[in-house]
Motif scaffolding. Structure first.
Motif, PDB file in Angstrom:
ATOM      1  N   THR A  27      12.228 -33.213  -6.011  1.00 56.61           N
ATOM      2  CA  THR A  27      13.018 -33.155  -4.785  1.00 56.61           C
ATOM      3  C   THR A  27      14.097 -34.225  -4.823  1.00 56.61           C
ATOM      4  N   ILE A  28      15.346 -33.817  -4.657  1.00 55.11           N
ATOM      5  CA  ILE A  28      16.482 -34.733  -4.643  1.00 55.11           C
ATOM      6  C   ILE A  28      17.327 -34.424  -3.420  1.00 55.11           C
ATOM      7  N   TYR A  29      17.398 -35.380  -2.504  1.00 51.69           N
ATOM      8  CA  TYR A  29      18.120 -35.181  -1.245  1.00 51.69           C
ATOM      9  C   TYR A  29      17.721 -33.864  -0.581  1.00 51.69           C
ATOM     10  N   ASN A  30      16.446 -33.625  -0.521  1.00 50.83           N
ATOM     11  CA  ASN A  30      15.852 -32.467   0.146  1.00 50.83           C
ATOM     12  C   ASN A  30      16.059 -31.160  -0.603  1.00 50.83           C
ATOM     13  N   LEU A  76      25.196 -33.479  -2.548  1.00 51.72           N
ATOM     14  CA  LEU A  76      24.483 -34.754  -2.701  1.00 51.72           C
ATOM     15  C   LEU A  76      23.525 -34.708  -3.888  1.00 51.72           C
ATOM     16  N   ALA A  77      22.764 -33.611  -3.978  1.00 55.89           N
ATOM     17  CA  ALA A  77      21.820 -33.486  -5.086  1.00 55.89           C
ATOM     18  C   ALA A  77      22.553 -33.382  -6.417  1.00 55.89           C
ATOM     19  N   ILE A  80      19.142 -25.738  -8.572  1.00 56.15           N
ATOM     20  CA  ILE A  80      19.191 -26.575  -7.375  1.00 56.15           C
ATOM     21  C   ILE A  80      19.045 -25.610  -6.197  1.00 56.15           C
ATOM     22  N   ALA A  81      17.904 -25.634  -5.549  1.00 55.53           N
ATOM     23  CA  ALA A  81      17.614 -24.721  -4.439  1.00 55.53           C
ATOM     24  C   ALA A  81      17.671 -25.511  -3.135  1.00 55.53           C
ATOM     25  N   THR A  82      18.599 -25.147  -2.267  1.00 51.67           N
ATOM     26  CA  THR A  82      18.808 -25.884  -1.028  1.00 51.67           C
ATOM     27  C   THR A  82      18.069 -25.203   0.117  1.00 51.67           C
ATOM     28  N   PRO A  83      17.102 -25.878   0.740  1.00 47.08           N
ATOM     29  CA  PRO A  83      16.411 -25.283   1.886  1.00 47.08           C
ATOM     30  C   PRO A  83      17.281 -25.335   3.141  1.00 47.08           C
ATOM     31  N   PHE A  84      17.016 -24.433   4.072  1.00 44.23           N
ATOM     32  CA  PHE A  84      17.723 -24.463   5.352  1.00 44.23           C
ATOM     33  C   PHE A  84      16.904 -23.728   6.398  1.00 44.23           C
ATOM     34  N   LEU A 129      14.928 -27.958 -10.468  1.00 41.05           N
ATOM     35  CA  LEU A 129      14.193 -27.606 -11.678  1.00 41.05           C
ATOM     36  C   LEU A 129      15.132 -27.803 -12.857  1.00 41.05           C
ATOM     37  N   LEU A 130      14.738 -28.658 -13.800  1.00 35.03           N
ATOM     38  CA  LEU A 130      15.623 -28.999 -14.916  1.00 35.03           C
ATOM     39  C   LEU A 130      14.963 -28.667 -16.250  1.00 35.03           C
ATOM     40  N   PRO A 131      15.358 -27.561 -16.869  1.00 36.04           N
ATOM     41  CA  PRO A 131      14.858 -27.290 -18.226  1.00 36.04           C
ATOM     42  C   PRO A 131      15.546 -28.222 -19.221  1.00 36.04           C
ATOM     43  N   GLU A 132      15.009 -28.293 -20.395  1.00 41.71           N
ATOM     44  CA  GLU A 132      15.619 -29.123 -21.437  1.00 41.71           C
ATOM     45  C   GLU A 132      16.945 -28.504 -21.866  1.00 41.71           C
TER      46      GLU A 132
END
Length: 262
Positions: free
Chosen positions: A8-11, A78-79, A55-59, A15-18
């Motif tokens: 979680t980064i700034y909400n 931000l993320a 980068i999945a942003t919740p709302f 997910l970061l694959p290589e």
């Protein structure tokens, strides 16, 4: 290869694959977008397995979709900038928007508000109904309270904005065969008025919730129900795999094509 862990980064759920080849900014549907790493886990991890950082942003949905799109865009930024600062992603990575239902509308509004940095957008099961159609109880209460309530922008205004201002030239629209609330046909008309050569659409097996890909309980204690559940789950899995592959393949094609200048 094991799927990387969510962080979680700034909400935002990240997910970061290589060595990712591109970034997917994901927005889910109304009422199920608050925890996309849970509700869309299979879809998003499938994209991660194919080399896309997510980068999945919740709302939480509101009536003011213009402001909501601005807030979602700021949260994502931000993320994204934090990931850059940490050296976890490269500024050279292409960025794709992927949205489901309400999330598709928010990607479109973000693309109308400013010149976009997206290589393309994938818009699944686009829905642009009025507030009364989307919230049935509202249709009963509004006349009784003598109030008029509508999303901002309205459905008609949303399509006009797309025709006049939308800045993402490359788009893939996905309509599911058993989706009774999909409005992809309206959207493809607006997009082709704006970008007649670079807007594509697919019709795939599934329904409005296919991108969610949730399975039924596998062990109920009733043999016949367990059998139905397993069959339904296999069907859901096949439909979701087709969607995931369609998204990944289209994005891969955009990566090798010349960038479209708007």
């Amino acid at each position: 290869m094991a799927t990387p862990l969510w962080q979680t980064i700034y909400n935002n759920a990240v997910l970061l694959p290589e060595s990712p080849k591109a970034i997917v900014h994901f927005l889910g549907g109304a009422f199920i977008a608050a925890a996309p790493q849970v509700t869309y886990r299979r879809l998003l991890e499938g994209l991660g397995d194919r080399g896309f950082a997510v980068i999945a942003t919740p709302f939480i949905n509101t009536f003011d979709h213009t402001t909501l799109a601005d807030e979602v865009g700021r949260s994502y930024r931000l993320a994204y900038e934090r990931l850059l600062a940490l050296g976890l992603i490269s500024p050279e990575l292409p960025i794709f928007g992927v949205g489901h239902s309400m999330g598709s509308k928010l990607h479109l509004l973000m693309g109308c508000a400013q010149t976009s940095d997206r290589r393309g957008n994938v818009l699944l099961a686009f829905n642009n109904y009025s507030a009364r159609r989307s919230i049935p109880l509202l249709g009963q209460l509004a006349p009784a309270l003598d109030v008029t309530v509508e999303f901002s922008p309205s459905p008609a205004r949303t399509l006009r904005l797309i025709r006049d201002r939308y800045s993402v030239a490359n788009n893939l629209l996905v309509k599911f065969r058993n989706d009774e609330i999909d409005q992809t046909r309206d959207l493809i008309g607006a997009l082709r008025d704006r970008f007649p050569e670079t807007s594509e659409w697919l019709r795939l097996s599934g329904n409005h919730l296919t991108p969610v890909g949730q399975s039924l309980p596998q062990q109920t204690g009733l043999a016949w129900l367990d059998g139905v559940s397993q069959l339904a789950s296999r069907e859901l899995g096949r439909d979701l795999e087709v969607v995931t592959t369609a998204i990944a393949d289209w994005c891969d094609r955009q990566l090798t094509a010349p960038a479209t200048v708007v």
